[in-house]
Design a protein around this motif. Sequence first.
Motif, PDB file in Angstrom:
ATOM      1  N   ARG A 269      33.727  47.818  58.596  1.00  0.00           N
ATOM      2  CA  ARG A 269      32.537  46.975  58.764  1.00  0.00           C
ATOM      3  C   ARG A 269      32.885  45.489  58.665  1.00  0.00           C
ATOM      4  O   ARG A 269      32.400  44.674  59.458  1.00  0.00           O
ATOM      5  CB  ARG A 269      31.482  47.338  57.717  1.00  0.00           C
TER       6      ARG A 269
ATOM      7  N   THR B 146      35.050  60.821  59.863  1.00  0.00           N
ATOM      8  CA  THR B 146      33.625  60.710  59.556  1.00  0.00           C
ATOM      9  C   THR B 146      33.286  61.278  58.188  1.00  0.00           C
ATOM     10  O   THR B 146      32.528  60.675  57.409  1.00  0.00           O
ATOM     11  CB  THR B 146      32.797  61.425  60.643  1.00  0.00           C
TER      12      THR B 146
ATOM     13  N   PRO C  96      29.290  45.139  67.011  1.00  0.00           N
ATOM     14  CA  PRO C  96      28.147  45.883  66.496  1.00  0.00           C
ATOM     15  C   PRO C  96      28.582  46.897  65.435  1.00  0.00           C
ATOM     16  O   PRO C  96      29.625  47.540  65.574  1.00  0.00           O
ATOM     17  CB  PRO C  96      27.579  46.585  67.732  1.00  0.00           C
ATOM     18  N   VAL C  97      27.784  47.046  64.396  1.00  0.00           N
ATOM     19  CA  VAL C  97      28.124  47.945  63.295  1.00  0.00           C
ATOM     20  C   VAL C  97      28.228  49.389  63.772  1.00  0.00           C
ATOM     21  O   VAL C  97      29.001  50.182  63.226  1.00  0.00           O
ATOM     22  CB  VAL C  97      27.077  47.818  62.162  1.00  0.00           C
ATOM     23  N   ARG C  98      27.471  49.750  64.798  1.00  0.00           N
ATOM     24  CA  ARG C  98      27.538  51.133  65.292  1.00  0.00           C
ATOM     25  C   ARG C  98      28.936  51.506  65.760  1.00  0.00           C
ATOM     26  O   ARG C  98      29.312  52.681  65.795  1.00  0.00           O
ATOM     27  CB  ARG C  98      26.540  51.331  66.439  1.00  0.00           C
ATOM     28  N   ARG C  99      29.726  50.522  66.112  1.00  0.00           N
ATOM     29  CA  ARG C  99      31.088  50.789  66.572  1.00  0.00           C
ATOM     30  C   ARG C  99      31.925  51.416  65.452  1.00  0.00           C
ATOM     31  O   ARG C  99      32.848  52.180  65.719  1.00  0.00           O
ATOM     32  CB  ARG C  99      31.730  49.498  67.077  1.00  0.00           C
TER      33      ARG C  99
ATOM     34  N   ASP D  73      30.978  53.679  63.203  1.00  0.00           N
ATOM     35  CA  ASP D  73      30.771  55.134  63.230  1.00  0.00           C
ATOM     36  C   ASP D  73      31.473  55.775  64.423  1.00  0.00           C
ATOM     37  O   ASP D  73      31.995  56.894  64.316  1.00  0.00           O
ATOM     38  CB  ASP D  73      29.269  55.447  63.271  1.00  0.00           C
ATOM     39  N   GLU D  74      31.506  55.065  65.530  1.00  0.00           N
ATOM     40  CA  GLU D  74      32.126  55.624  66.741  1.00  0.00           C
ATOM     41  C   GLU D  74      33.631  55.833  66.551  1.00  0.00           C
ATOM     42  O   GLU D  74      34.164  56.896  66.893  1.00  0.00           O
ATOM     43  CB  GLU D  74      31.870  54.704  67.932  1.00  0.00           C
TER      44      GLU D  74
ATOM     45  N   GLU E 282      34.500  58.612  64.005  1.00  0.00           N
ATOM     46  CA  GLU E 282      34.401  59.936  64.614  1.00  0.00           C
ATOM     47  C   GLU E 282      35.582  60.187  65.545  1.00  0.00           C
ATOM     48  O   GLU E 282      36.137  61.293  65.580  1.00  0.00           O
ATOM     49  CB  GLU E 282      33.089  60.059  65.386  1.00  0.00           C
TER      50      GLU E 282
END
Length: 313
Positions: free
Chosen positions: A95, A118, A104-107, A109-110, A113
């Motif tokens: 982060r 995860t 973007p923070v969603r990156r 999680d991507e 995974e």
Amino acid sequence: MIEIQGLTKQYGQVRAVDDLTFNVQPGLVTGFLGPNGSGKSTTIRAIVGLDAPTSGTALIDGRRYRDLHRPLTEVGALLDAKAVHPNRSAANHLRWLAQSNGLPVRRVDEVLELVGLTEVAGKKAGSFSLGMGQRLGLAAALLGDPKALVLDEPVNGLDPEGIRWVRGLLKALAAEGRTILISSHLLSEMALTADRLVVIGRGKLVADTTTEEFIREHSVSTVMLRIDRAGEFALRLRALGIDPVESRDTAGRGILEISGSTTDEIGELAFNEGFQIRELTVRHASLEDAFMDSTGGAVQYQAHGRSGHQEEK
């Protein structure tokens, strides 16, 4: 594209890299090989701006690393998987990297995974095994979805499944047109992964070619012949200027190993001379054979005898 032009790095009296020039082309996995002390790490550090060249340049798409506005979106690097705060979780480590480059923070999680972390995203990085640490380092390198990757020993500590996964990932990324430079001491894996090889020794370029061409040019295949009256056939070969190595199998049958000839040549000769062939195979040259042949004179430290003492050259 990564462009190394006349790169030289001097540390006091030691020239770690000496007028090195090569390009890493997009769309290919390029292996970066050399003995310990050959200048690989120094070159990689120059590419990602950690070492300033004494002379020459290391450019990424025509720019120095320090001139990149958001470097993680241009080049992802893995140099030391242990360079993570041990009390920071895997997710938090990624982060703050994302925030530093406006990602973007969603990156986060991507990529967690993608590398299979995860389920341990909330665990402290200091508790990770070597293999898990490598996966986290790869996640950081991939975070900005970069056009280029520079990876130093990326499969170190990974199990066979993990090594195979990294191999497939790198090939897939190269197929997307990305530029990939990977350094590794696992030559058998490099032979399966790399499309091209850049080989250096004592800071100088040894080879810049395809993997197949490098193996072919720097090593010789060996024909293994199991044959009746092996001693007689060996004498016949020597009379023709061919010097086989003689041995016997567990049943006492004669075996000849012949370098620099093909199975067709040896088989035809044996048939014409009336010898009965029991087995005729070829041991193809390996990347390890080619690497040792091309860099043998550039090894900085070399072991001698059983004691394992090393002599600096």
